[in-house]
Design an enzyme around this catalytic site. Structure first.
Site, short mmCIF file in Angstrom:
data_model
loop_
_atom_site.label_atom_id
_atom_site.label_comp_id
_atom_site.label_asym_id
_atom_site.label_seq_id
_atom_site.Cartn_x
_atom_site.Cartn_y
_atom_site.Cartn_z
N ASN A 269 3.36 -6.49 13.54
CA ASN A 269 2.90 -5.13 13.87
C ASN A 269 3.34 -4.83 15.30
O ASN A 269 3.66 -5.75 16.06
CB ASN A 269 1.36 -5.06 13.75
CG ASN A 269 0.87 -3.64 13.52
OD1 ASN A 269 1.12 -2.74 14.32
ND2 ASN A 269 0.18 -3.42 12.41
N GLN B 216 0.86 -1.20 0.00
CA GLN B 216 0.00 0.00 0.00
C GLN B 216 0.89 1.23 0.00
O GLN B 216 0.39 2.36 -0.05
CB GLN B 216 -0.88 0.02 1.25
CG GLN B 216 -1.80 -1.18 1.37
CD GLN B 216 -2.37 -1.29 2.78
OE1 GLN B 216 -3.37 -0.67 3.10
NE2 GLN B 216 -1.74 -2.09 3.62
N HIS C 115 -1.55 1.24 -4.22
CA HIS C 115 -1.97 2.65 -4.09
C HIS C 115 -1.11 3.59 -4.94
O HIS C 115 -1.07 4.79 -4.67
CB HIS C 115 -1.94 3.06 -2.60
CG HIS C 115 -2.97 2.36 -1.78
ND1 HIS C 115 -2.99 2.38 -0.40
CD2 HIS C 115 -4.05 1.60 -2.15
CE1 HIS C 115 -4.03 1.66 0.05
NE2 HIS C 115 -4.67 1.18 -1.00
N VAL D 156 3.62 4.09 -1.12
CA VAL D 156 3.87 4.82 -2.37
C VAL D 156 5.34 5.25 -2.45
O VAL D 156 5.73 6.02 -3.32
CB VAL D 156 2.94 6.05 -2.46
CG1 VAL D 156 1.49 5.63 -2.56
CG2 VAL D 156 3.13 7.00 -1.28
N ASP D 157 6.18 4.72 -1.53
CA ASP D 157 7.56 5.23 -1.38
C ASP D 157 8.61 4.50 -2.23
O ASP D 157 9.74 4.97 -2.34
CB ASP D 157 7.97 5.21 0.10
CG ASP D 157 7.84 3.83 0.75
OD1 ASP D 157 8.00 2.81 0.05
OD2 ASP D 157 7.58 3.79 1.98
N GLY E 39 3.04 -4.38 9.03
CA GLY E 39 2.95 -2.94 9.28
C GLY E 39 1.76 -2.25 8.65
O GLY E 39 1.90 -1.14 8.13
N THR E 40 0.60 -2.90 8.72
CA THR E 40 -0.60 -2.20 8.23
C THR E 40 -1.68 -2.23 9.30
O THR E 40 -1.83 -3.23 10.02
CB THR E 40 -1.14 -2.78 6.91
OG1 THR E 40 -2.32 -2.07 6.53
CG2 THR E 40 -1.44 -4.26 6.98
N CYS F 116 -6.92 13.62 -21.21
CA CYS F 116 -5.59 13.81 -21.81
C CYS F 116 -4.96 12.44 -22.09
O CYS F 116 -5.13 11.50 -21.30
CB CYS F 116 -4.70 14.61 -20.85
SG CYS F 116 -3.01 14.81 -21.47
P1 OAD Z 1 -1.46 3.12 8.88
O1 OAD Z 1 -0.80 4.40 9.26
O2 OAD Z 1 -2.95 3.09 8.88
O3 OAD Z 1 -0.97 1.95 9.84
C1 OAD Z 1 0.38 1.72 10.09
C2 OAD Z 1 0.48 0.44 10.89
O4 OAD Z 1 1.86 0.16 11.11
C3 OAD Z 1 -0.18 0.51 12.28
O5 OAD Z 1 -0.96 -0.66 12.49
C4 OAD Z 1 1.01 0.54 13.24
O6 OAD Z 1 0.72 -0.11 14.47
C5 OAD Z 1 2.04 -0.22 12.45
N1 OAD Z 1 3.45 0.09 12.76
C6 OAD Z 1 4.00 1.30 13.04
N2 OAD Z 1 5.33 1.19 13.22
C7 OAD Z 1 5.63 -0.12 13.04
C8 OAD Z 1 6.84 -0.87 13.08
N3 OAD Z 1 8.02 -0.31 13.34
N4 OAD Z 1 6.77 -2.22 12.86
C9 OAD Z 1 5.58 -2.81 12.58
N5 OAD Z 1 4.40 -2.15 12.53
C10 OAD Z 1 4.43 -0.83 12.75
O7 OAD Z 1 -0.86 2.71 7.46
P2 OAD Z 1 -1.46 1.69 6.37
O8 OAD Z 1 -2.06 0.50 7.02
O9 OAD Z 1 -0.42 1.49 5.36
O10 OAD Z 1 -3.85 4.95 1.56
O11 OAD Z 1 -2.63 2.57 5.77
C11 OAD Z 1 -3.33 2.07 4.68
C12 OAD Z 1 -3.64 3.17 3.71
O12 OAD Z 1 -4.31 4.23 4.40
C13 OAD Z 1 -2.44 3.85 3.10
O13 OAD Z 1 -1.91 3.18 1.99
C14 OAD Z 1 -3.00 5.18 2.69
C15 OAD Z 1 -3.79 5.51 3.92
O14 OAD Z 1 -4.84 6.36 3.74
C16 OAD Z 1 -3.97 5.88 0.61
O15 OAD Z 1 -3.39 6.95 0.68
C17 OAD Z 1 -4.88 5.47 -0.49
#
Ligand code: OAD
Length: 267
Positions: free
Chosen positions: A232, A116, A134, A118-119, A206-207, A147
């Site tokens: 996580n 997910q 994403h 974008v980096d 990490g989601t 376009c």
């Molecule tokens: P989130 O910011 O929602 O969640 C990040 C997750 O990583 C959380 O569950 C944290 O507990 C966990 N976390 C943080 N640091 C960590 C570490 N060092 N090791 C393991 N886990 C860790 O990010 P995403 O789940 O990626 O979409 O969010 C999903 C989507 O929501 C993104 O792609 C973006 C956002 O809106 C779009 O922009 C379309």
């Protein structure tokens, strides 16, 4: 479900390591491995997550920028936000969690990453089979949907012109990311879907597991018979669908799990 990495886990550690060994015997280079990664995998590289303390979407005005209408109402503000993110991402380096996944692919394991993020840190770590669900900040496309300009790569940091202009039609360009409320690319959904359904081992890294359709892949994998492991720092809504939750920073936990459970016999 088992939990590894918590204090309460202590007593069961031996049993868990045993489980790793049992599983390891079944993991070969024919095992279909799929990873679903989120912002948490890049947190230890210094890229902020979206939710939780310090998360980007804690600031409502930033969350609005990442919508089609929010970006369109002020493309200059939108591009300043994405230019800052690109600067942050350009200076970030892949961490051990990205690197171990790339290493598995390099060793010949059948591994695909559905991200997910974008980096592009997975690709910078060396992973080649990555589905960017994403999109990516490293591509631009025209804001004018009529376009004919195709999305193209751009790595200029910082951008010399904000907002950048489409050379074909003169409209503004936008980052080739999926904004809130926008559909994902069909080709990416199809690729992620078919891969997930044939997966033997599915790693959720990490989601927060609350954004769909990405979050559904862990559930689809489970319902299709995969062994699902989550990494996580805390439990998530996906934890009940996982066979194992590994709690702790994934930069430490993912390499240790992979070395112990998957490639212990490898040099
Ligand atoms: P989130 O910011 O929602 O969640 C990040 C997750 O990583 C959380 O569950 C944290 O507990 C966990 N976390 C943080 N640091 C960590 C570490 N060092 N090791 C393991 N886990 C860790 O990010 P995403 O789940 O990626 O979409 O969010 C999903 C989507 O929501 C993104 O792609 C973006 C956002 O809106 C779009 O922009 C379309």
């Amino acid at each position: 479900m088992s939990v590894w990495g918590t204090e309460s886990w202590e007593g069961e550690e031996e049993e868990m390591l045993e489980k790793f060994r049992i599983d390891r015997n079944h993991i070969t280079k024919d095992t279909v491995i799929t990873v679903l990664s989120g912002a948490g995998i890049s947190a230890e590289s210094g890229i902020p997550t979206f939710r939780g303390s310090g998360g980007l979407w804690g600031d409502e005005s930033l969350a609005r920028i990442a919508t089609p209408y929010g970006f369109a109402e002020d493309p200059e503000r939108g591009w300043r936000f994405y230019d800052d993110r690109r600067k942050n991402m350009a200076s970030a380096k892949p961490n051990p969690a990205h690197l171990i996944l790339a290493e598995l692919e390099e060793m010949g394991y059948d591994i695909v990453i559905i991200t997910q993020n974008v980096d592009r840190l997975h690709q910078r770590a060396g992973s080649k089979k990555v589905i960017e669900l994403h999109g990516t900040v490293w591509e631009f496309r025209c804001m004018n949907s009529r376009c004919e300009l195709k999305p193209f790569e751009n790595y200029e940091v910082p951008l010399s012109a904000i907002p950048p202009i489409c050379e074909k039609c003169g409209n503004y360009l936008r980052p080739n990311v999926v904004f809130f409320e926008e559909p994902l690319e069909l080709v990416d959904i199809q690729a992620a879907d078919s891969r997930t359904k044939k997966t033997d081992l599915f790693l959720v890294v990490g989601t927060s597991g609350i954004v769909y359709p990405a979050a559904a892949y862990a559930q689809i994998a489970k319902f299709n018979g995969a062994y699902v492991v989550e990494f996580n720092i805390e439990k998530t809504p996906l934890s009940p669908f996982c066979d194992l939750s590994v709690l702790g920073p994934c930069g430490e936990m993912l390499p240790s799990f992979i070395r112990e459970a998957i490639c212990a016999g490898e040099k």
